[in-house]
Design a protein around this motif. Structure first.
Motif, PDB file in Angstrom:
ATOM      1  N   ARG A  13      61.431   5.962  10.995  1.00 38.52           N
ATOM      2  CA  ARG A  13      61.117   6.188   9.577  1.00 38.52           C
ATOM      3  C   ARG A  13      59.914   5.357   9.141  1.00 38.52           C
ATOM      4  O   ARG A  13      59.032   5.842   8.436  1.00 38.52           O
ATOM      5  CB  ARG A  13      62.338   5.876   8.713  1.00 38.52           C
ATOM      6  CG  ARG A  13      63.383   6.982   8.746  1.00 38.52           C
ATOM      7  CD  ARG A  13      64.468   6.779   7.708  1.00 38.52           C
ATOM      8  NE  ARG A  13      65.367   5.714   8.095  1.00 38.52           N
ATOM      9  CZ  ARG A  13      66.471   5.898   8.831  1.00 38.52           C
ATOM     10  NH1 ARG A  13      66.803   7.115   9.228  1.00 38.52           N
ATOM     11  NH2 ARG A  13      67.236   4.887   9.147  1.00 38.52           N
TER      12      ARG A  13
ATOM     13  N   ILE B 154      56.878   7.044  10.382  1.00 35.71           N
ATOM     14  CA  ILE B 154      56.564   8.234   9.578  1.00 35.71           C
ATOM     15  C   ILE B 154      55.768   7.827   8.335  1.00 35.71           C
ATOM     16  O   ILE B 154      54.804   8.483   7.957  1.00 35.71           O
ATOM     17  CB  ILE B 154      57.855   8.969   9.148  1.00 35.71           C
ATOM     18  CG1 ILE B 154      58.539   9.601  10.359  1.00 35.71           C
ATOM     19  CG2 ILE B 154      57.556  10.033   8.091  1.00 35.71           C
ATOM     20  CD1 ILE B 154      59.919  10.186  10.066  1.00 35.71           C
TER      21      ILE B 154
ATOM     22  N   THR C 252      68.832  13.003  18.641  1.00 37.80           N
ATOM     23  CA  THR C 252      68.927  14.462  18.581  1.00 37.80           C
ATOM     24  C   THR C 252      67.519  15.052  18.632  1.00 37.80           C
ATOM     25  O   THR C 252      66.526  14.336  18.521  1.00 37.80           O
ATOM     26  CB  THR C 252      69.589  14.916  17.269  1.00 37.80           C
ATOM     27  OG1 THR C 252      68.726  14.553  16.187  1.00 37.80           O
ATOM     28  CG2 THR C 252      70.948  14.260  17.074  1.00 37.80           C
ATOM     29  N   ASP C 253      67.452  16.365  18.752  1.00 41.93           N
ATOM     30  CA  ASP C 253      66.157  17.045  18.715  1.00 41.93           C
ATOM     31  C   ASP C 253      65.394  16.709  17.436  1.00 41.93           C
ATOM     32  O   ASP C 253      64.173  16.555  17.454  1.00 41.93           O
ATOM     33  CB  ASP C 253      66.351  18.565  18.780  1.00 41.93           C
ATOM     34  CG  ASP C 253      66.585  19.041  20.200  1.00 41.93           C
ATOM     35  OD1 ASP C 253      66.649  18.200  21.110  1.00 41.93           O
ATOM     36  OD2 ASP C 253      66.690  20.264  20.390  1.00 41.93           O
ATOM     37  N   VAL C 254      66.124  16.633  16.345  1.00 45.09           N
ATOM     38  CA  VAL C 254      65.487  16.324  15.051  1.00 45.09           C
ATOM     39  C   VAL C 254      64.848  14.933  15.104  1.00 45.09           C
ATOM     40  O   VAL C 254      63.705  14.743  14.682  1.00 45.09           O
ATOM     41  CB  VAL C 254      66.532  16.413  13.908  1.00 45.09           C
ATOM     42  CG1 VAL C 254      66.038  15.723  12.646  1.00 45.09           C
ATOM     43  CG2 VAL C 254      66.868  17.874  13.625  1.00 45.09           C
ATOM     44  N   HIS C 255      65.564  13.956  15.661  1.00 46.15           N
ATOM     45  CA  HIS C 255      65.024  12.594  15.753  1.00 46.15           C
ATOM     46  C   HIS C 255      63.819  12.538  16.684  1.00 46.15           C
ATOM     47  O   HIS C 255      62.809  11.897  16.382  1.00 46.15           O
ATOM     48  CB  HIS C 255      66.099  11.628  16.265  1.00 46.15           C
ATOM     49  CG  HIS C 255      67.339  11.607  15.437  1.00 46.15           C
ATOM     50  ND1 HIS C 255      68.593  11.375  15.958  1.00 46.15           N
ATOM     51  CD2 HIS C 255      67.533  11.813  14.115  1.00 46.15           C
ATOM     52  CE1 HIS C 255      69.485  11.422  14.988  1.00 46.15           C
ATOM     53  NE2 HIS C 255      68.872  11.688  13.862  1.00 46.15           N
TER      54      HIS C 255
ATOM     55  N   ALA D 251      61.780  14.974  17.551  1.00 45.63           N
ATOM     56  CA  ALA D 251      60.630  15.675  16.971  1.00 45.63           C
ATOM     57  C   ALA D 251      59.979  14.826  15.887  1.00 45.63           C
ATOM     58  O   ALA D 251      58.757  14.808  15.754  1.00 45.63           O
ATOM     59  CB  ALA D 251      61.071  17.025  16.405  1.00 45.63           C
ATOM     60  N   ALA D 252      60.791  14.100  15.133  1.00 44.50           N
ATOM     61  CA  ALA D 252      60.234  13.255  14.068  1.00 44.50           C
ATOM     62  C   ALA D 252      59.386  12.132  14.670  1.00 44.50           C
ATOM     63  O   ALA D 252      58.282  11.847  14.199  1.00 44.50           O
ATOM     64  CB  ALA D 252      61.360  12.674  13.209  1.00 44.50           C
TER      65      ALA D 252
ATOM     66  N   THR E 235      56.186  13.722  16.120  1.00 49.99           N
ATOM     67  CA  THR E 235      55.305  14.195  15.049  1.00 49.99           C
ATOM     68  C   THR E 235      54.623  13.021  14.353  1.00 49.99           C
ATOM     69  O   THR E 235      53.424  13.074  14.065  1.00 49.99           O
ATOM     70  CB  THR E 235      56.114  15.016  14.026  1.00 49.99           C
ATOM     71  OG1 THR E 235      56.682  16.145  14.685  1.00 49.99           O
ATOM     72  CG2 THR E 235      55.231  15.491  12.887  1.00 49.99           C
ATOM     73  N   ALA E 236      55.382  11.973  14.099  1.00 48.88           N
ATOM     74  CA  ALA E 236      54.797  10.800  13.447  1.00 48.88           C
ATOM     75  C   ALA E 236      53.710  10.184  14.324  1.00 48.88           C
ATOM     76  O   ALA E 236      52.705   9.678  13.821  1.00 48.88           O
ATOM     77  CB  ALA E 236      55.889   9.766  13.145  1.00 48.88           C
TER      78      ALA E 236
ATOM     79  N   ALA F  90      51.781  11.819  16.191  1.00 49.12           N
ATOM     80  CA  ALA F  90      50.637  12.735  16.213  1.00 49.12           C
ATOM     81  C   ALA F  90      49.922  12.704  14.865  1.00 49.12           C
ATOM     82  O   ALA F  90      48.700  12.729  14.801  1.00 49.12           O
ATOM     83  CB  ALA F  90      51.094  14.153  16.524  1.00 49.12           C
ATOM     84  N   ALA F  91      50.699  12.620  13.782  1.00 46.21           N
ATOM     85  CA  ALA F  91      50.112  12.613  12.438  1.00 46.21           C
ATOM     86  C   ALA F  91      49.229  11.374  12.264  1.00 46.21           C
ATOM     87  O   ALA F  91      48.122  11.458  11.751  1.00 46.21           O
ATOM     88  CB  ALA F  91      51.212  12.639  11.384  1.00 46.21           C
TER      89      ALA F  91
ATOM     90  N   VAL G  83      60.461  18.145  24.348  1.00 46.36           N
ATOM     91  CA  VAL G  83      60.279  18.392  22.914  1.00 46.36           C
ATOM     92  C   VAL G  83      58.817  18.706  22.601  1.00 46.36           C
ATOM     93  O   VAL G  83      58.519  19.591  21.799  1.00 46.36           O
ATOM     94  CB  VAL G  83      60.769  17.181  22.100  1.00 46.36           C
ATOM     95  CG1 VAL G  83      60.453  17.359  20.628  1.00 46.36           C
ATOM     96  CG2 VAL G  83      62.263  16.991  22.309  1.00 46.36           C
TER      97      VAL G  83
END
Lengths: 508, 508
Positions: free
Chosen positions: B109, B112, B135-138, B140-141, B144-145, B147-148, B266
């Motif tokens: 977090r 992010i 999990t997949d959600v964790h 991916a987060a 993604t963070a 990469a962002a 992922v």
């Protein structure tokens, strides 16, 4: 390029649908045999995204493969969500193929790399999300990108519009349609039925659709259902509102902002608050419901969604600004989010609190009455039924003179008949282990306790609070009572309480 | 707080383990009945993360609930990954409880929201990822963070170190240990066995561990397995390398950078390239393998992972810089990534190409020979076995005089004995629909064709290319040949080819 061999039939072969009875929330799952000829033909493997087709309907699903006798040769076994959305029967032939490529993911990738998205790009994302084409990985990436570089006001407006557009919309033939919403749940904070009664009793139109509990011990629809039918179709909602000016119905019959339910689930798993998403989530439902004026309850407290007054003020300002883009007038009310509201937590127990307030009973929970009056007062003012500053007093008067109670009974009758909320068979107190002052109440654990006792499935089950923050208690005095329909559920809740001595903290 | 009722037993009740036979890749799944007493007691619902415990082992799993007879009362049905990691037998009592809270998610977090992570924070994330707690959600987060707000060099170094630390590490008693890696697969680009043979023939140590195919028609381990055993334990790897200076073994017996496999899956689903992750992924495996010098093959082309020379140069510079932090000397070689390499695509078909090159056969694929010689030349130079600029010539000479072939045979013998790669039973050409020049070859679709024909499970299956970019063909001339063990698989591949006329594009 042409083949020299005779071609096999061009249509992909079919499999027989089988209902697996598997519950996986929104996620559609298909289970096929490891040696399945379709898997081989299509190059599918476990965790592939697949397109299921039958009778003109299509559903995207996650594929798992299985050995042994879990799935018979020639079968595709479907989860409940896949089964229902595909609308098949046992043995229906279904086609299974690779999921088509998902063009809107290019927008998600652009957003990850810091590019703002325009209305068309957000529309494409929301359409694919609503159609179930996004995996958890895709959803988490979109939400994370929207948190890493927060949605600006224009993106928030465009996302809200996209979420409205993909769902149903309600329309009312009156200029003022009032609504309310609470940002972040608080156990027992069941003001909606009281607010609707007060507002409708004063001549405004308030057609309220509410949700059932997902992870909480009660949703407004669960509570209201112990008092009257809430599973109303659109025609019935229309009739009740025409007749009484208000309703408290379950939103399940109408699909307002369906993407929101999907986003919310992932946000919960990620435990990330993205302000833009929150605003789009709340406002898209209100706009789709045809509301012109909305009162937003923002509880602030250490275990609430919004932790500080400053954060609540900033969120409120942005909610009002974005709502204005849609001609929706919003008022935000910051309220105390430090402890449960009223006494009951659980569908019927909350309904008893609501009845006590509406009937002006001496034992009514004063905090619930006052919160409802504050919110109803704001609704009366924003809707033009009270002068600025006079709404709260009008709301209290509407409760005191019985007009709210009369209106509530008429709404219940119009929805199909009023009924008495049930009482649980077993009630057991949890008592203070020592004397002292109540200094902390853990909202989350209170909710868990109510759920272990059986709420919301068991309507009468849950918790009633005997104390509030600041109360002085003697050793052995009841702190709360557990209500359950079975001794088993009572035992589960007691066991949880014994393992969690910090549900209610007592300082000496 | 104390309960007044008698407490039930404090230990949570157990369920009987059942093997479901469900394949779900890394994801552990548990299926329990909707009416299961443990679900009720623990407040578990579908898609809850649960902790499975049995015999001192623990596994985090995704819970799904089921009605009907999918799961019997008192049972918890487990996916293969859960079953194997928990190490249970049919009927073993297992405990199921809420997954403990995941403290390292706070780091995700923070990332992010734009805060850089230090070594300890990245270590905590990677440990939880490796333990299967995300999990997949964790996942991916986190990706993604990263990469962002791209990982900076220090974060990339710290992530690499964390990924090394959670896995096995190999150690060699020599100062120079050479390795190679190709960034982004290219069909048929199976240079590794040739490079190892050349490098080891010149006295350097090159203990190569390779992977099996995940989504491609062949991994280096799959191809090598058609020539010699590759499933070697650590002691055997050590003995082969001591004896011959090199090996080509499957990495499955050792767990080098296990988090990498999870991240890569992922990233593939998200189709997002995060440079920092890519660098950490590649280098963590090399560092864990005990390498001191590494040659990195970066194919550049329109359907390759890296699209432009400029991007390849930038990536190469960062790879070299991060590797230097770990005392790892890296050399990057940009190569042509516009079309498949060699003729064969599929385990045995690629092995035949390798043999043709090593044996200096007149029909050998010249492009494969030259690529291997370029990479081996760079390895000889970086490892000190050739002067700068003299490596390529030495590599070609080592092939020409048969020393590479001799060394390769000795390595195969040491690994357990050399064998002849199989030939498929059915071979069918796909022919040009018209005359013209080959202007485009779709690497991805060629791979898919080889997989439909049965690769990599069917070792002899796959595709052989009859043409390369720029070739002039007559109508009816073979473009490629499909190799399959069954007529069914041949038909699947033919059918795919007929539906995809753009696999090979011909311009008139």
């Amino acid at each position: 390029m042409t083949g020299t061999a005779d071609q096999t039939a061009n249509a992909p072969p079919t499999l027989r649908a089988r209902r697996l009875g598997l519950h996986s929330q929104h996620q559609a799952i298909a289970v096929m045999r490891t040696d399945c000829h379709v898997c081989r033909a299509e190059g599918l493997s476990s965790r592939s995204q697949v397109l299921l087709s039958a009778g003109g309907r299509q559903v995207l699903a996650m594929l798992y493969q299985a050995d042994g006798d879990l799935v018979a040769p020639g079968e595709a076994a479907l989860s409940e969500s896949a089964w229902e959305r595909l609308g098949v029967a046992e043995g229906t032939p279904i086609k299974v193929s690779h999921a088509p490529s998902l063009d809107s993911l290019a927008n998600v990738r652009r957003r990850i790399y810091g590019h703002r998205l325009d209305a068309a790009a957000l529309q494409a994302v929301v359409e694919d999300v609503t159609a179930g084409r996004y995996t958890d990985v895709h959803l988490a990436a979109f939400l994370t990108a929207s948190a890493a570089l927060p949605l600006d006001e224009q993106e928030t407006v465009d996302l809200t519009a996209a979420m409205v557009d993909v769902g149903d919309r309600l329309a009312w033939n009156v200029p003022v349609v009032v609504d309310k919403h609470c940002i972040g749940g608080l156990p027992g904070n069941r003001t909606t039925p009281i607010v609707v009664a007060i507002v409708a009793a004063n001549g405004l139109v308030m057609p309220k659709t509410s949700s059932r509990a997902i992870t909480s011990p009660a949703g407004t629809a669960d509570t209201m259902e112990t008092l009257a039918p809430v599973d109303l179709d659109l025609a019935t909602i229309q009739r009740v509102v025409d007749q009484e000016g208000g309703c408290i119905a379950w939103g399940g019959a109408v699909h307002l902002s369906p993407a929101d339910d999907i986003f919310v689930r992932v946000e919960r798993e990620l435990d990330v608050d993205t302000e833009g998403q929150l605003i789009a989530s709340v406002l898209s439902k209100k706009i789709a419901a045809g509301s012109s004026h909305v009162v937003l309850d923002i509880p602030v407290g250490p275990t609430a969604k919004v932790r500080t007054e400053e954060a609540a003020r900033r969120l409120g300002d942005r909610l009002v600004a974005v709502a204005a883009h849609f001609g929706l007038a919003a008022t935000c009310i910051r309220t105390d989010g430090s402890q449960p509201v009223g006494r009951g937590i659980g569908p019927a127990l909350e309904a008893h609190d609501i009845l006590a307030v509406l009937q002006n009973r001496p034992d009514m929970p004063a905090d619930l009455r006052n919160r409802a009056a504050v919110l109803a007062g704001a609704a009366l003012e924003i809707g033009g039924a009270a002068e600025a500053g006079a709404g709260h007093a009008l709301a209290l008067a509407t409760l005191a003179d019985g007009r709210a109670w009369t209106k509530f009974q008429r709404i219940c009758q119009a929805q199909g008949g009023m009924r008495e909320p049930p009482r649980a068979l077993h009630v057991r107190p949890l008592t203070a282990g020592r004397a002292g002052r109540i200094v902390q109440i853990n909202n989350r654990k209170i909710s868990q306790l109510a759920k272990l006792a059986g709420a919301p499935e068991a309507k009468a089950a849950g918790v009633t609070m005997d104390v509030m923050l600041g109360d002085e208690v003697a050793s052995g005095q009841p702190l709360l009572r557990l209500h359950a329909d079975t001794v088993g559920e009572l035992a589960y809740a007691m066991e949880y309480a014994s393992r969690n001595p910090d549900i209610i903290e007592i300082a000496t």
